[in-house]
Scaffold this active site. Sequence first.
Site, short mmCIF file in Angstrom:
data_model
loop_
_atom_site.label_atom_id
_atom_site.label_comp_id
_atom_site.label_asym_id
_atom_site.label_seq_id
_atom_site.Cartn_x
_atom_site.Cartn_y
_atom_site.Cartn_z
N GLY A 262 0.81 -1.21 0.00
CA GLY A 262 0.00 0.00 0.00
C GLY A 262 0.84 1.26 0.00
O GLY A 262 0.69 2.12 -0.87
N MET A 264 4.62 3.21 2.14
CA MET A 264 5.79 3.01 2.99
C MET A 264 6.18 4.30 3.69
O MET A 264 6.30 5.34 3.05
CB MET A 264 6.94 2.47 2.13
CG MET A 264 8.20 2.17 2.91
SD MET A 264 7.91 0.91 4.19
CE MET A 264 9.04 1.48 5.44
N ASN A 266 8.83 5.73 4.92
CA ASN A 266 10.21 6.24 4.95
C ASN A 266 10.27 7.64 5.56
O ASN A 266 9.47 8.50 5.23
CB ASN A 266 10.78 6.31 3.53
CG ASN A 266 10.45 5.07 2.73
OD1 ASN A 266 10.83 3.98 3.09
ND2 ASN A 266 9.69 5.25 1.66
N GLU A 299 0.55 6.00 7.40
CA GLU A 299 1.98 6.26 7.17
C GLU A 299 2.44 7.47 7.97
O GLU A 299 3.55 7.47 8.51
CB GLU A 299 2.28 6.46 5.68
CG GLU A 299 1.81 5.32 4.76
CD GLU A 299 2.19 3.92 5.21
OE1 GLU A 299 3.24 3.75 5.86
OE2 GLU A 299 1.41 2.97 4.91
N HIS A 302 3.06 6.54 11.58
CA HIS A 302 4.30 5.79 11.77
C HIS A 302 5.46 6.71 12.17
O HIS A 302 6.45 6.24 12.72
CB HIS A 302 4.71 5.09 10.47
CG HIS A 302 4.20 3.67 10.34
ND1 HIS A 302 4.25 2.77 11.37
CD2 HIS A 302 3.67 3.01 9.28
CE1 HIS A 302 3.76 1.59 10.94
NE2 HIS A 302 3.40 1.72 9.68
N GLU A 321 3.15 -1.97 13.64
CA GLU A 321 2.00 -2.09 12.73
C GLU A 321 0.66 -2.22 13.46
O GLU A 321 -0.30 -1.55 13.10
CB GLU A 321 2.22 -3.25 11.75
CG GLU A 321 3.39 -3.05 10.78
CD GLU A 321 3.30 -1.77 9.96
OE1 GLU A 321 2.23 -1.13 9.92
OE2 GLU A 321 4.33 -1.40 9.36
N1 TRP Z 1 5.46 -0.50 6.57
C1 TRP Z 1 4.51 -0.51 5.49
C2 TRP Z 1 3.18 -0.14 6.10
O1 TRP Z 1 2.46 -0.86 6.63
C3 TRP Z 1 4.38 -1.83 4.83
C4 TRP Z 1 5.16 -2.01 3.56
C5 TRP Z 1 5.19 -1.20 2.51
C6 TRP Z 1 5.94 -3.12 3.20
N2 TRP Z 1 5.93 -1.73 1.52
C7 TRP Z 1 6.39 -2.91 1.91
C8 TRP Z 1 6.28 -4.27 3.84
C9 TRP Z 1 7.18 -3.84 1.25
C10 TRP Z 1 7.07 -5.20 3.19
C11 TRP Z 1 7.52 -4.98 1.90
O2 TRP Z 1 2.82 0.94 6.21
ZN ZN Z 2 2.36 0.25 8.65
#
Ligand code: TRP
Ligand code: ZN
Length: 875
Positions: A262, A264, A266, A299, A302, A321
């Site tokens: 979905g 990430m 970062n 996101e 996070h 999570e």
């Molecule tokens: N940390 C991400 C989320 O839940 C999850 C995620 C995004 C992810 N891209 C990924 C996990 C690729 C494993 C591989 O918000």
């Molecule tokens: Zn997450």
Amino acid sequence: MSSQSQAQAKFREDYQAPRFRIETVDLSFRLEATATRVTNRMQLQRLAAGPLELDGEQLQLESVAIDGRELDASQYEVSPSKLVIADVPEHCELTIVTQINPSTNTALEGLYLAADSFCTQCEAEGFRRITYYLDRPDVLAIFTTTIHAPQQYPYLLSNGDKVDAGSDSDGWHWVTWHDPHPKPAYLFALVAGDFDRLEDTFITRSGRQVSLELYVDRGNSSRGTYAMESLQRAMRWDEERFELEYDLDTYMIVAVDFFNMGAMENKGLNVFNSRYVLADQATATDTDFVNIEAVIGHEYFHNWTGNRITCRDWFQLSLKEGLTVFRDQEFSSDLGSRAIHRIQAIRTIRGRQFAEDASPMAHPIRPDKVVEMNNFYTVTVYDKGAEVIRMLHTLLGEAGFQQGMKLYVERHDGQAVTCEDFIAAMEDANDYDLQQFRRWYSQAGTPEVVARLNYSKTNKTATLKLTQSTPATPGQKHKQPMVIPIRLSAYSKAGRKLALQSNDACTGSESEGYLYTLTSETADLVFTDVLEEPIFAMLEDFSAPVRFDYPQTSAELTVLMAAADSEVTRWEASQKLFTQYILTAVRKNTDIALDLQTVAALQEFLAADIDPALQALVLQPPELEELAEHFDVAIPLEALDRARRQLIQQIAASLAPQFERLVDNYRARQPRYTIASDAIAERALVNLAHYYLALHEPRQFGPWVIEHFERADNMTVQNSALNSLIQLNLEGREDCCQKFSQQWRETPLALDKWFAAEASSPQPDTVERVTALLAHPGFSLQNPNRVYALIASFSRNMLQFHRADGAGYALVADVIQRLNTSNPQVAARLITPFLSWRRFDSDRQQQMKQHLEILSKLPQLARDLDEKISNSLAA
Ligand code: TRP
Ligand code: ZN
């Protein structure tokens, strides 16, 4: 388990602290499609004796130097997954130069080039595909990143603040970014490309101005405004509800078309799947808008729960999570309808998480054993994890929960910690013993509570006999009793709420409901001075992620449906009522005949002044996947489907006149499209009305659906009508599909809705239609969104995936095989329905098992698939 995956298994118990600290890391990229050079300069500090073992995969090593002196090949060892340097001083500067090939990176992990942009995905273990590193979340370093690239990539982005930029002599340009917050490598990001940029600002509660930047493919900026507004709402909400403020001067989001998941989180530079960013009335449904707000929130949240405080190791994934899903659910619930969001979350747990808990891949929210980490981004870790946090919230209350959060942040800001640290903070802040509660982190499987009511008229007592048990799961035979918070209330036959008295066992009141916490295997919950036999609403608001076995008559359930205070309880009563009808018909092999009382209750519910979004949910029986969860083995798919259809027929017939008036009224008013929640709710009910009418009388109402389709000025209506046409195989279907695919041939995210609609259809030729669509020019196996729309939707279509002749299995197995080498993460997501082969009849068992066996022998079987297949064949 195969010897291969067995050898690669990692255990939570084996955790060891890193031997080195990486204080700072300076990365320099020369971006070229087929040969990108990465120079990685790290300041290392030794923490324990032993060699330096760096992770690295698919890297071409060019040089290694310590404190400026190049090492010769005898001074280190390179394997396909490691670079080991035996002799490393206490403190040194280590410089490693590698080359990678982003253009052939179809797995979309590490640095990849897709649709003319460079992009990274490093969680969980993708950074090791960029450079050699201590690729583990408990190594936190300060990153400085310089990106050199040709001018055709005008935007060069990375984490933190832009500190410098310039031109190279060869006509290239460069930018340097510095992120002052120490972070694990999985939060690193780099994006280079040509985009449209939307800009806005946010003033934090302490008065700092944050610049918000949203990057989308050229020509799409108008489709980014909703995401931008959602971001601002999320930032404000986290300040107001959790007192958490953003900590950098810039917050960037990039929307990309090629992405496995979905989005990430970062640090300072989120990367999003474009489907969670791009939306407008014409191309996105109401559900898409709701999901965008939830994922943008997720996101953003996070930043504190995940980034500032991160995980010590990947077994702790639910630390960030589960907690962040809980936070995004609360965000959505505070901004929209709490009940509707809660109902959707309950459906996810019952339809998908319970199935996972009953599968060979069952794992606790904090797994003990992992082969491929990508396989553990699951509904268990995410959604059951959020339910566990929600139970803490229920036990401690909002004030207690917030105190616990404060202590957690105070204690652990800047650290990489464990689920245990989180529980300890909750415990210490509230002086509350969570010893037994910790089992939610260690025990897999769905607990079942059986409740039986005994009412004594003479003693005026109502006794609820409660028993709990948790089934065995792989590697966990014997289970211990769990802490199960049970919210409940009671009503009279006339639908009046009853006050309850119960010798302290229950807290709460008549108006807010009661809370009883079951901790032992069995318990009697006794209520005194109960003047008439009560109708209990049990496990209200789904107060624990358990199965709850408590028989109630249709008469009792219709009372709850009509009179319960809680909208979730009213929905729950309808679902239980429908489920009982279906299960009785299946078990006794009889036809369904709705009784008059039920019909009257449904009609009254539709006539009453109730949120139309709730009406739409209450009037739909549970999906097949949820019904299947009532059977451990030999799931009677066809019988369940037949009973469910019969029930739907009768609901539709009973409500047809009301639905007809409703649609008439809607057409007369022709309301203007808005994304306000009352407009969304009205569309949900009007769309359901069209579907039910056409199902009831296709000849009369099929044309109404066509008209609904043709008049639609928004995707919510257009998509719903399209689904009705396809699912009911109505006349005019092909024509509308043709128009739809023509209209959206340049808009992949819209075209996906057609793919998903065809793939989800219960019609018997669905396999053939999906097979044909594999060759559609708009389809591509390389793009995860297309694969999810067409193939994952199909694999979730219980009826047609499990078609008796095995054609559904063959179709999905073939796609899995093709993705095994190009994108194992996506392949592994598609294999899930095969794993539970033991739950079907022997014919299906054999066919499913055979596909697993064939796949298990693939040359170069990906670790992701190997782990799942081995677990499934071994269990
Ligand atoms: N940390 C991400 C989320 O839940 C999850 C995620 C995004 C992810 N891209 C990924 C996990 C690729 C494993 C591989 O918000
Ligand atoms: Zn997450």
